[in-house]
Design an enzyme around this catalytic site. Structure first.
Site, PDB file in Angstrom:
ATOM      1  N   ARG A   1      17.573  53.605  26.801  1.00 26.53           N
ATOM      2  CA  ARG A   1      18.596  54.481  27.352  1.00 26.53           C
ATOM      3  C   ARG A   1      18.490  54.521  28.870  1.00 26.53           C
ATOM      4  NH1 ARG A   1      18.857  60.584  25.261  1.00 26.53           N
ATOM      5  NH2 ARG A   1      16.860  60.616  26.327  1.00 26.53           N
TER       6      ARG A   1
ATOM      7  N   THR B   1      22.863  56.973  33.214  1.00 30.24           N
ATOM      8  CA  THR B   1      24.099  57.068  32.421  1.00 30.24           C
ATOM      9  C   THR B   1      23.870  57.577  31.007  1.00 30.24           C
ATOM     10  OG1 THR B   1      23.920  54.811  31.554  1.00 30.24           O
ATOM     11  CG2 THR B   1      24.994  55.097  33.698  1.00 30.24           C
TER      12      THR B   1
ATOM     13  N   ASP C   1      10.000  63.357  22.891  1.00 29.69           N
ATOM     14  CA  ASP C   1      10.266  61.918  22.895  1.00 29.69           C
ATOM     15  C   ASP C   1       9.442  61.272  21.801  1.00 29.69           C
ATOM     16  OD1 ASP C   1       9.826  59.042  23.585  1.00 29.69           O
ATOM     17  OD2 ASP C   1      11.114  59.550  25.283  1.00 29.69           O
TER      18      ASP C   1
ATOM     19  N   ASP D   1       7.110  58.294  22.868  1.00 33.32           N
ATOM     20  CA  ASP D   1       5.925  58.721  23.617  1.00 33.32           C
ATOM     21  C   ASP D   1       4.903  59.406  22.711  1.00 33.32           C
ATOM     22  OD1 ASP D   1       6.701  57.733  26.076  1.00 33.32           O
ATOM     23  OD2 ASP D   1       7.716  59.593  26.676  1.00 33.32           O
TER      24      ASP D   1
END
Length: 209
Positions: free
Chosen positions: A104, A108, A200, A203
């Protein structure tokens, strides 16, 4: 329109709660994700067709059921999707595995493709796309588009946690793809992370933050 399947089995909900906890380390996070993926895999494969075969038990001959040669491919979206592969392969050890790499863009929030490696006969298989998080839906929608361009027409999406925005994106882009999730969370924050979510997933899975 594609169907949304929320798999709210008590064991899945219990394990998901422990995954959400901030104090859960990578080892336990990986194990829980694998276990949930196995449990969800039962539902994703619930309607596989069966054939009759003649077998012999220690007592007598009989007609029994086997899966009718349905070939399956598991396609994780890198990198967090890797944590869901082994759980499904516990159920279907002969499944082949492809990989799609998308990240990602931090500005944006749109997905960018960087890798795609699939089984050569992927178009003949039931393809289960896996990614723990269905946030904006951009990565999942793009991954499914990539598969369709390679001839796949029997695709299912399996995620752990989703939000309405991501579900809507996939359903509008791919109305023929059913979505399987363990939870529909509230919303996205300003950085396109799921709330309450679990942070996340990549992670936490690999200990990179």
């Amino acid at each position: 329109m594609s169907q949304l399947h929320v798999i709210n089995h008590p064991l899945i909900q219990h394990k998901l709660t422990h995954m959400r906890m901030i104090g859960t380390g990578p080892k336990d996070f990986r194990q829980l994700l694998r276990e949930i993926s196995t449990l969800m895999g039962y539902e994703v494969t619930r309607d596989l067709p069966l054939d009759d075969v003649e077998i012999e038990t220690p007592m007598q001959k009989m007609t029994a059921k086997v899966i009718s040669g349905k070939k399956i491919a598991i396609v994780p979206i890198l990198r967090a999707g890797l944590g869901m592969v082994d759980g499904i392969m516990e159920l279907v050890p002969v499944a082949k595995v492809g990989h799609i790499g998308l990240y990602r863009d931090p500005e944006t929030h749109l997905p960018v493709e960087y890798y795609c490696k699939l089984p050569p006969d992927v178009s003949e298989r039931l393809v289960i796309v896996v990614d723990p998080m269905l946030a904006t839906g951009g990565s999942a929608a793009d991954a499914i588009t990539m598969l369709k361009k390679r001839g796949c027409n029997n695709i299912r999406l399996m995620c752990l946690v989703a939000v309405p925005e991501g579900i809507k994106k996939v359903q509008e882009t791919h109305p023929d793809v059913d979505i399987y999730v363990a939870s529909v969370d509230d919303r996205l924050n300003e950085n396109a992370y799921i709330l309450p979510g679990l942070g996340d997933a990549g992670d936490r899975l690999f200990g990179t933050k």
